[in-house]
Design an enzyme around this catalytic site. Structure first.
Site, PDB file in Angstrom:
ATOM      1  N   ARG A  15      41.529  33.831  48.012  1.00  0.00           N
ATOM      2  CA  ARG A  15      40.156  34.128  47.658  1.00  0.00           C
ATOM      3  C   ARG A  15      39.436  32.830  47.277  1.00  0.00           C
ATOM      4  NH1 ARG A  15      41.118  38.735  43.220  1.00  0.00           N
ATOM      5  NH2 ARG A  15      42.992  37.466  42.915  1.00  0.00           N
ATOM      6  N   LYS A  73      40.943  32.911  40.150  1.00  0.00           N
ATOM      7  CA  LYS A  73      42.040  33.139  39.215  1.00  0.00           C
ATOM      8  C   LYS A  73      42.031  32.124  38.080  1.00  0.00           C
ATOM      9  CE  LYS A  73      44.663  35.786  39.062  1.00  0.00           C
ATOM     10  NZ  LYS A  73      44.503  37.048  38.285  1.00  0.00           N
ATOM     11  N   TYR A  92      38.285  34.696  36.384  1.00  0.00           N
ATOM     12  CA  TYR A  92      39.184  35.562  35.636  1.00  0.00           C
ATOM     13  C   TYR A  92      40.057  34.685  34.748  1.00  0.00           C
ATOM     14  CZ  TYR A  92      38.009  39.463  38.714  1.00  0.00           C
ATOM     15  OH  TYR A  92      37.339  40.441  39.402  1.00  0.00           O
ATOM     16  N   HIS A  94      42.145  36.447  31.741  1.00  0.00           N
ATOM     17  CA  HIS A  94      43.252  37.294  31.267  1.00  0.00           C
ATOM     18  C   HIS A  94      44.076  36.575  30.206  1.00  0.00           C
ATOM     19  CE1 HIS A  94      42.430  40.295  34.357  1.00  0.00           C
ATOM     20  NE2 HIS A  94      42.462  39.354  35.286  1.00  0.00           N
ATOM     21  N   GLU A 116      36.607  39.302  33.522  1.00  0.00           N
ATOM     22  CA  GLU A 116      37.121  40.627  33.179  1.00  0.00           C
ATOM     23  C   GLU A 116      36.551  41.195  31.885  1.00  0.00           C
ATOM     24  OE1 GLU A 116      40.118  37.742  31.322  1.00  0.00           O
ATOM     25  OE2 GLU A 116      38.955  37.875  33.185  1.00  0.00           O
ATOM     26  N   ASP A 268      48.247  41.874  35.075  1.00  0.00           N
ATOM     27  CA  ASP A 268      47.380  40.753  34.686  1.00  0.00           C
ATOM     28  C   ASP A 268      47.180  40.695  33.178  1.00  0.00           C
ATOM     29  OD1 ASP A 268      46.769  39.290  36.945  1.00  0.00           O
ATOM     30  OD2 ASP A 268      45.093  40.549  37.528  1.00  0.00           O
TER      31      ASP A 268
END
Length: 371
Positions: A15, A73, A92, A94, A116, A268
């Site tokens: 991605r 990510k 993201y 996490h 997120e 995640d």
């Protein structure tokens, strides 16, 4: 503003944080965009397309020298080392199950805005929902594959055939990922049960699916009862910003049928089973207590082109807001974007992350932004 778009380096992660169309939009607003060479090549976004959109194609160090870095990510250790104080990182994160990453971001004193935990006016998670939808649909595909004999499974076909009962799918959580998993499982012809602690959500699922999907209130006895007979269990629970609750105990996993499968979308955020541990697309499954576990931490990366298009249409408006107004003004003006602020110049600024990792929650960072 100078905006950097790096090439993702997590295992089989293709991605990309901004598409060529997104670069065009950023350029139209007067921003300079640097894209790392081959950042989107694997999914059809060549360097030539980015250049035609107005981006400068360059190397990793130049990209990470920009005022804001937009990626997908969480940064890997080698990427954390490239971050600098005051730099905006939009991706993201996490952080709740990642104490080392959190420590690294705090030491680098970056401004980390996590996709997120960004909210909208209704309290939804608009930057998480697209990938939850992808992950929910993928969970059934990967679970069906895990059930095949060659992959350690029991040899159950989820849809069955005439004269043979379909497989049983149990989904823990009726949110975006859970409802999309239910759609896919129903499409294959499986028998589907969804558990949730939100009665309003269960009523909604009943209205949407009618008698095609069974619903149950999520509590330990119901989980234990249903997972014992399940062929595929999908963990789709989420508490924004927090580590996922461990709904499946080791004893529950042990009681599942030999060769059954468990797909943990919540990995995640640390995973929702006591037997969950992160896996990669290179080595996605393992068998524990006779159950095939699929716990890939970047599930939507398996369908990277679809996932990129779904994600960036949600993230681009906020990226433009950050770039146009500057980070401080954008965070002050947009409470939902401010919910995404997880770390700020050495402080933890998200209450759930602070609670899970044992840091003080520093709300005063908001005052500093206003200064």
């Amino acid at each position: 503003m100078r905006i950097g778009i790096p090439k993702e380096i997590k295992d089989h992660e293709y991605r990309v944080g901004v598409t060529p169309a997104g670069v065009s939009a950023l350029k139209a607003h007067g921003h300079e965009v640097l894209v790392e060479t081959l950042a989107g090549a694997r999914i059809g976004f060549s360097d030539a397309l980015y250049e035609a959109a107005g981006a400068m194609i360059t190397g990793r160090s130049e990209v990470y020298g920009c005022d804001m870095v937009i990626k997908v990510k969480e940064p890997q250790p080698s990427e954390v080392a490239l971050l600098r104080e005051g730099q905006v990182l939009f991706c993201y994160l996490h952080l709740a199950p990642e104490p080392e990453l959190t420590r690294g971001l705090l030491e680098r004193k970056v401004i980390g805005i996590a996709y997120e935990t960004v909210t909208d006016a209704q309290g939804n998670l608009p930057l998480l929902i697209p990938m939850s939808e992808v992950a929910g649909r993928l969970a059934v595909q990967t679970g069906a594959t895990a059930l095949q004999i060659a992959n350690g499974g029991s040899g159950v076909l989820l849809g069955g055939v005439p004269g043979v009962a379909p497989g049983k799918v149990v989904i823990l959580g009726g949110g975006a990922s859970g409802i999309n998993a239910a759609k896919m499982a129903l499409g294959l012809g499986a028998e589907v049960t969804v558990l949730d602690i939100n009665l309003a959500r269960l009523r909604y699922l009943d209205d949407v699916f009618g008698m095609r999907v069974k619903t149950r209130f999520s509590e330990p006895a119901a989980i234990a009862e249903l997972t014992r007979e399940a062929d595929l269990v999908i963990g789709a629970v989420l508490i924004p910003g927090q580590r996922a609750p461990r709904l499946l105990t080791r004893d529950m996993i042990k009681a599942m049928k030999p060769g059954s499968a468990f797909v943990d979308i919540a990995i995640d955020q640390g995973g929702c089973a006591e037997t969950s541990r992160p896996t990669t697309h290179s080595d996605p499954t393992y068998v524990e207590h006779g159950v095939v576990h699929y716990c890939v931490t970047n599930m939507p990366g398996a369908t990277a082109r679809t996932s990129t298009l779904a994600l960036t249409q949600a993230t681009l408006p906020l990226a433009l807001e950050l770039a146009d107004k500057g980070c401080a003004r954008a965070l002050l003006d947009n409470p939902g974007l401010r919910e995404g602020l997880n770390v700020f110049r050495g402080q933890v600024t998200h209450r759930a992350v602070a609670a899970d990792l044992g840091y003080a929650f520093e709300a005063f960072a908001m005052t500093e932004l206003a200064a």
